[in-house]
Design a protein around this motif. Structure first.
Motif, PDB file in Angstrom:
ATOM      1  N   LEU A 111      -7.120  -6.913 -25.985  1.00 12.52           N
ATOM      2  CA  LEU A 111      -7.640  -5.555 -25.979  1.00 12.52           C
ATOM      3  C   LEU A 111      -6.502  -4.582 -26.270  1.00 12.52           C
ATOM      4  O   LEU A 111      -5.344  -4.984 -26.320  1.00 12.52           O
ATOM      5  CB  LEU A 111      -8.295  -5.209 -24.638  1.00 12.52           C
ATOM      6  CG  LEU A 111      -7.382  -4.939 -23.450  1.00 12.52           C
ATOM      7  CD1 LEU A 111      -8.014  -3.895 -22.559  1.00 12.52           C
ATOM      8  CD2 LEU A 111      -7.154  -6.195 -22.639  1.00 12.52           C
ATOM      9  N   ASP A 112      -6.824  -3.326 -26.466  1.00 13.67           N
ATOM     10  CA  ASP A 112      -5.847  -2.253 -26.635  1.00 13.67           C
ATOM     11  C   ASP A 112      -4.869  -2.537 -27.783  1.00 13.67           C
ATOM     12  O   ASP A 112      -3.712  -2.859 -27.566  1.00 13.67           O
ATOM     13  CB  ASP A 112      -5.100  -2.010 -25.324  1.00 13.67           C
ATOM     14  CG  ASP A 112      -4.414  -0.657 -25.294  1.00 13.67           C
ATOM     15  OD1 ASP A 112      -4.735   0.192 -26.148  1.00 13.67           O
ATOM     16  OD2 ASP A 112      -3.556  -0.449 -24.434  1.00 13.67           O
ATOM     17  N   LEU A 113      -5.352  -2.392 -29.014  1.00  9.66           N
ATOM     18  CA  LEU A 113      -4.568  -2.692 -30.217  1.00  9.66           C
ATOM     19  C   LEU A 113      -4.425  -1.483 -31.140  1.00  9.66           C
ATOM     20  O   LEU A 113      -4.766  -1.560 -32.323  1.00  9.66           O
ATOM     21  CB  LEU A 113      -5.233  -3.835 -30.992  1.00  9.66           C
ATOM     22  CG  LEU A 113      -5.533  -5.100 -30.222  1.00  9.66           C
ATOM     23  CD1 LEU A 113      -6.378  -6.036 -31.059  1.00  9.66           C
ATOM     24  CD2 LEU A 113      -4.256  -5.763 -29.784  1.00  9.66           C
ATOM     25  N   PRO A 114      -3.900  -0.369 -30.658  1.00 15.11           N
ATOM     26  CA  PRO A 114      -3.866   0.824 -31.513  1.00 15.11           C
ATOM     27  C   PRO A 114      -2.902   0.727 -32.688  1.00 15.11           C
ATOM     28  O   PRO A 114      -3.085   1.382 -33.697  1.00 15.11           O
ATOM     29  CB  PRO A 114      -3.423   1.930 -30.548  1.00 15.11           C
ATOM     30  CG  PRO A 114      -2.653   1.217 -29.492  1.00 15.11           C
ATOM     31  CD  PRO A 114      -3.322  -0.124 -29.354  1.00 15.11           C
ATOM     32  N   ARG A 115      -1.855  -0.080 -32.587  1.00 17.59           N
ATOM     33  CA  ARG A 115      -0.843  -0.124 -33.648  1.00 17.59           C
ATOM     34  C   ARG A 115      -0.940  -1.359 -34.542  1.00 17.59           C
ATOM     35  O   ARG A 115      -0.121  -1.535 -35.434  1.00 17.59           O
ATOM     36  CB  ARG A 115       0.545  -0.059 -33.015  1.00 17.59           C
ATOM     37  CG  ARG A 115       0.797   1.268 -32.346  1.00 17.59           C
ATOM     38  CD  ARG A 115       2.223   1.371 -31.831  1.00 17.59           C
ATOM     39  NE  ARG A 115       2.441   2.661 -31.240  1.00 17.59           N
ATOM     40  CZ  ARG A 115       2.334   2.916 -29.953  1.00 17.59           C
ATOM     41  NH1 ARG A 115       2.003   1.951 -29.121  1.00 17.59           N
ATOM     42  NH2 ARG A 115       2.553   4.125 -29.488  1.00 17.59           N
ATOM     43  N   ALA A 116      -1.886  -2.238 -34.289  1.00 13.85           N
ATOM     44  CA  ALA A 116      -2.009  -3.468 -35.072  1.00 13.85           C
ATOM     45  C   ALA A 116      -2.315  -3.138 -36.528  1.00 13.85           C
ATOM     46  O   ALA A 116      -2.988  -2.161 -36.831  1.00 13.85           O
ATOM     47  CB  ALA A 116      -3.102  -4.346 -34.485  1.00 13.85           C
ATOM     48  N   ARG A 117      -1.788  -3.997 -37.424  1.00 17.78           N
ATOM     49  CA  ARG A 117      -2.044  -3.783 -38.849  1.00 17.78           C
ATOM     50  C   ARG A 117      -1.615  -5.004 -39.655  1.00 17.78           C
ATOM     51  O   ARG A 117      -0.856  -5.829 -39.187  1.00 17.78           O
ATOM     52  CB  ARG A 117      -1.362  -2.544 -39.393  1.00 17.78           C
ATOM     53  CG  ARG A 117       0.137  -2.499 -39.294  1.00 17.78           C
ATOM     54  CD  ARG A 117       0.768  -1.188 -39.609  1.00 17.78           C
ATOM     55  NE  ARG A 117       0.404   0.104 -39.271  1.00 17.78           N
ATOM     56  CZ  ARG A 117      -0.450   0.707 -38.412  1.00 17.78           C
ATOM     57  NH1 ARG A 117      -1.136   0.176 -37.749  1.00 17.78           N
ATOM     58  NH2 ARG A 117      -0.655   1.897 -38.179  1.00 17.78           N
ATOM     59  N   LYS A 118      -2.108  -5.026 -40.871  1.00 16.79           N
ATOM     60  CA  LYS A 118      -1.732  -6.074 -41.817  1.00 16.79           C
ATOM     61  C   LYS A 118      -0.397  -5.689 -42.442  1.00 16.79           C
ATOM     62  O   LYS A 118      -0.189  -4.545 -42.809  1.00 16.79           O
ATOM     63  CB  LYS A 118      -2.806  -6.202 -42.885  1.00 16.79           C
ATOM     64  CG  LYS A 118      -2.679  -7.429 -43.725  1.00 16.79           C
ATOM     65  CD  LYS A 118      -4.051  -7.807 -44.233  1.00 16.79           C
ATOM     66  CE  LYS A 118      -4.029  -9.068 -45.027  1.00 16.79           C
ATOM     67  NZ  LYS A 118      -3.949 -10.271 -44.230  1.00 16.79           N
ATOM     68  N   VAL A 119       0.506  -6.655 -42.531  1.00 16.55           N
ATOM     69  CA  VAL A 119       1.819  -6.429 -43.140  1.00 16.55           C
ATOM     70  C   VAL A 119       1.971  -7.468 -44.241  1.00 16.55           C
ATOM     71  O   VAL A 119       1.806  -8.658 -44.003  1.00 16.55           O
ATOM     72  CB  VAL A 119       2.961  -6.570 -42.096  1.00 16.55           C
ATOM     73  CG1 VAL A 119       4.311  -6.408 -42.749  1.00 16.55           C
ATOM     74  CG2 VAL A 119       2.778  -5.575 -40.966  1.00 16.55           C
ATOM     75  N   SER A 120       2.303  -7.016 -45.445  1.00 16.30           N
ATOM     76  CA  SER A 120       2.356  -7.945 -46.570  1.00 16.30           C
ATOM     77  C   SER A 120       3.768  -8.242 -47.064  1.00 16.30           C
ATOM     78  O   SER A 120       3.990  -9.247 -47.721  1.00 16.30           O
ATOM     79  CB  SER A 120       1.509  -7.410 -47.731  1.00 16.30           C
ATOM     80  OG  SER A 120       1.943  -6.121 -48.086  1.00 16.30           O
ATOM     81  N   THR A 121       4.742  -7.395 -46.759  1.00 15.18           N
ATOM     82  CA  THR A 121       6.106  -7.603 -47.228  1.00 15.18           C
ATOM     83  C   THR A 121       6.824  -8.602 -46.324  1.00 15.18           C
ATOM     84  O   THR A 121       6.794  -8.468 -45.105  1.00 15.18           O
ATOM     85  CB  THR A 121       6.878  -6.267 -47.238  1.00 15.18           C
ATOM     86  OG1 THR A 121       6.120  -5.325 -47.976  1.00 15.18           O
ATOM     87  CG2 THR A 121       8.244  -6.424 -47.853  1.00 15.18           C
ATOM     88  N   GLY A 122       7.482  -9.593 -46.929  1.00 18.91           N
ATOM     89  CA  GLY A 122       8.146 -10.655 -46.175  1.00 18.91           C
ATOM     90  C   GLY A 122       9.141 -10.171 -45.139  1.00 18.91           C
ATOM     91  O   GLY A 122       9.149 -10.635 -44.002  1.00 18.91           O
ATOM     92  N   LEU A 123       9.999  -9.236 -45.493  1.00 18.56           N
ATOM     93  CA  LEU A 123      11.002  -8.727 -44.557  1.00 18.56           C
ATOM     94  C   LEU A 123      10.334  -8.016 -43.386  1.00 18.56           C
ATOM     95  O   LEU A 123      10.707  -8.224 -42.231  1.00 18.56           O
ATOM     96  CB  LEU A 123      11.963  -7.775 -45.271  1.00 18.56           C
ATOM     97  CG  LEU A 123      13.119  -7.233 -44.440  1.00 18.56           C
ATOM     98  CD1 LEU A 123      13.998  -8.365 -43.928  1.00 18.56           C
ATOM     99  CD2 LEU A 123      13.947  -6.261 -45.262  1.00 18.56           C
TER     100      LEU A 123
END
Length: 182
Positions: free
Chosen positions: A110-122
């Motif tokens: 629960l509580d995921l306000p900052r979650a996101r998809k990240v595509s750059t390897g670094l």
């Protein structure tokens, strides 16, 4: 964003609270004052931080359950990271637990306000170390690399394709940074 994050975790097969609505509160000038997410209430769940206070390390049964929890968390984080998705705030207080069938603990995010998809390897490597470091710095409380083996047993090999030893070093550094021990 948080509403979509909860739905995305569920689409990955990761247990998360059910988001049912979201909204925005605006002031008289139309500027965003606050946002909110409404989730379905889950009965009988406790956050990992609270569970830890009642069943912390030192109690044989607590240690066995802790290892089961770490193993399950390792599987879930592997699934999340393999999809290129990162939570950024996976604190023990943001993960719920309850006993499942045959006493195996079940976890719920629960509580995921900052979650996101990240595509750059670094950036993925940074996000991965951040997720694992934030989680492991608080669970098990005051735990160290030897305590994290059940987690790594399910998480490794690295879903991002990196070296296992390099990942362990990055996570250990992040745990120290989270605990202000640098």
């Amino acid at each position: 964003q948080e509403f979509r994050n909860l739905l995305h975790l569920q689409s990955l097969g990761v247990p998360a609270v059910e988001a049912v609505a979201c909204g925005v509160e605006r002031n008289a000038w139309g500027m965003v004052r606050s946002t909110f997410v409404i989730t379905r209430y889950v009965e009988g769940w406790l956050d990992l931080r609270g569970w830890q206070r009642g069943h912390g390390p030192g109690v044989a049964e607590g240690e066995a359950r802790r290892d089961q929890i770490l193993a399950q968390a390792g599987r879930l984080f592997r699934r999340i990271h393999a999809a290129g998705f990162f939570l950024f705030t996976p604190k023990a207080a943001n993960i719920l637990i309850r006993p499942g069938e045959a006493g195996t603990p079940l976890l719920l995010f629960l509580d995921l306000p900052r979650a996101r998809k990240v595509s750059t390897g670094l950036l993925q490597g940074f996000a991965q170390a951040r997720d694992l470091g934030v989680f492991l710095q608080g669970f098990p409380r005051d735990g160290g690399p030897a305590d994290w083996e059940p987690f790594y047993g399910e998480y490794l090999p690295d879903p991002l394709g990196g070296s296992q030893d390099a990942l362990r070093r990055r996570v250990e550094r992040e745990v120290l940074a989270q605990r202000n021990h640098t």
